[in-house]
Design an enzyme around this catalytic site. Structure first.
Site, PDB file in Angstrom:
ATOM      1  N   HIS A 161      12.175  17.730  62.862  1.00  0.00           N
ATOM      2  CA  HIS A 161      12.872  16.487  62.539  1.00  0.00           C
ATOM      3  C   HIS A 161      13.565  15.903  63.776  1.00  0.00           C
ATOM      4  CE1 HIS A 161      12.166  17.796  58.423  1.00  0.00           C
ATOM      5  NE2 HIS A 161      12.626  16.638  57.977  1.00  0.00           N
ATOM      6  N   HIS A 186      18.490  24.679  60.913  1.00  0.00           N
ATOM      7  CA  HIS A 186      18.235  25.013  62.305  1.00  0.00           C
ATOM      8  C   HIS A 186      19.538  25.413  62.988  1.00  0.00           C
ATOM      9  CE1 HIS A 186      14.072  23.490  62.379  1.00  0.00           C
ATOM     10  NE2 HIS A 186      14.520  22.519  61.594  1.00  0.00           N
TER      11      HIS A 186
END
Length: 291
Positions: free
Chosen positions: A210, A252
């Site tokens: 992303h 993440h």
């Protein structure tokens, strides 16, 4: 005058011991003298050395002290010398210490910023909004949207931009999947695998797809689309908030997002260097329409 007491055989008690005794019996010196003389005789020069060794082996001091030490010394082998890897672990370099320290800081900071990782987190009520933002940076909506705009476009200039955007998105998917498969860094422990449309490589964390897509698309839109200043500000804010939301959701670590932004910027440089000309874009568009 009463008669002396007799034993079972009819002999007096005192006489039975003296008459049946021998020069080495207790009658000639008492029981204590007999035991002392037998002990001395075992250590005498003429005594049997085998008996002396047996008595010495039965001694508690000898059995608990000297014999186990001797046996242990004969059975144990000296430890092997340390290998080169052990020496490196015992004497780490400055680079190794710095990398481990940065990794520890990265994990600690990622866990600290994961305020939307669970519903019961401190910012758990904002989790649905973060997941909606997550869908806005997913690769599938961007690919489908680009293909739809390319199909509806009626100008060759617009088709040229859209064909290069499609090439950039495909390059992003390829590079991110390749790096994730090579590095294979697990996602944070506090992450919940409830993402939108995941694949096999999505179980890995490094780098953030992303974040790479946000940096690539934002850079692409700002350089090749004419937008007003408020819209340009919104594009930049979208990219930054999207990257930060990956850490807030626990998807993440901070280093994954930071490297993702860097990789997305480098991907745009590659796309800009390999930019499809209007002629090549038109040829590819015709081939795509024929299929």
């Amino acid at each position: 005058m009463p008669s002396p007491r007799r034993n079972v055989e009819g002999r007096p008690l005192g006489a039975s011991a003296s008459s049946s005794g021998s020069p080495g019996s207790p009658a000639h010196g008492g029981g204590g003298r007999f035991e002392f003389q037998s002990l001395l005789s075992s250590r005498a020069p003429g005594a049997d050395p085998t008996c002396a060794r047996l008595r010495a082996s039965e001694s508690p001091v000898h059995r608990r002290g000297s014999y186990p030490l001797a046996a242990a010394g004969s059975s144990q082998t000296p430890p092997p010398p340390p290998s080169e890897e052990d020496c490196l672990d015992l004497n780490p370099s400055f680079l190794g210490i710095a990398l481990r320290s940065l990794l520890a800081i990265d994990l600690w900071l990622s866990k600290k910023l994961g305020v939307c990782a669970e519903e019961r987190s401190s910012w758990g009520s904002v989790r649905p909004l973060m997941k909606l933002l997550e869908i806005s940076g997913h690769g599938i909506p961007w690919l489908l949207g680009t293909l739809y705009c390319l199909y509806k476009s009626d100008s060759w200039a617009g088709r040229e931009v859209l064909m290069n955007l499609l090439f950039a998105l495909l390059l992003d998917l390829l590079l991110v999947s390749l790096i994730k498969g090579l590095v294979r860094r697990r996602r944070p422990a506090h992450n919940q695998m409830d993402m939108f449309v995941t694949f096999s490589v999505d179980k890995y964390s490094f780098p953030s797809g992303h974040a790479t897509r946000a940096a690539l698309v934002a850079r692409f839109i700002l350089n090749h689309l004419v937008l007003a200043i408020p819209l340009r500000v919104l594009v930049v804010l979208w990219a930054l908030i999207l990257g930060h939301s990956r850490v807030m959701l626990g998807r993440h670590n901070v280093s994954d997002v930071a490297f993702g932004f860097l990789l997305g910027y480098m991907q745009y440089i590659i796309v800009n260097y390999c930019w499809l000309s209007p002629h090549n874009a038109a040829v590819l568009f015709v081939l795509w329409n024929q299929q």
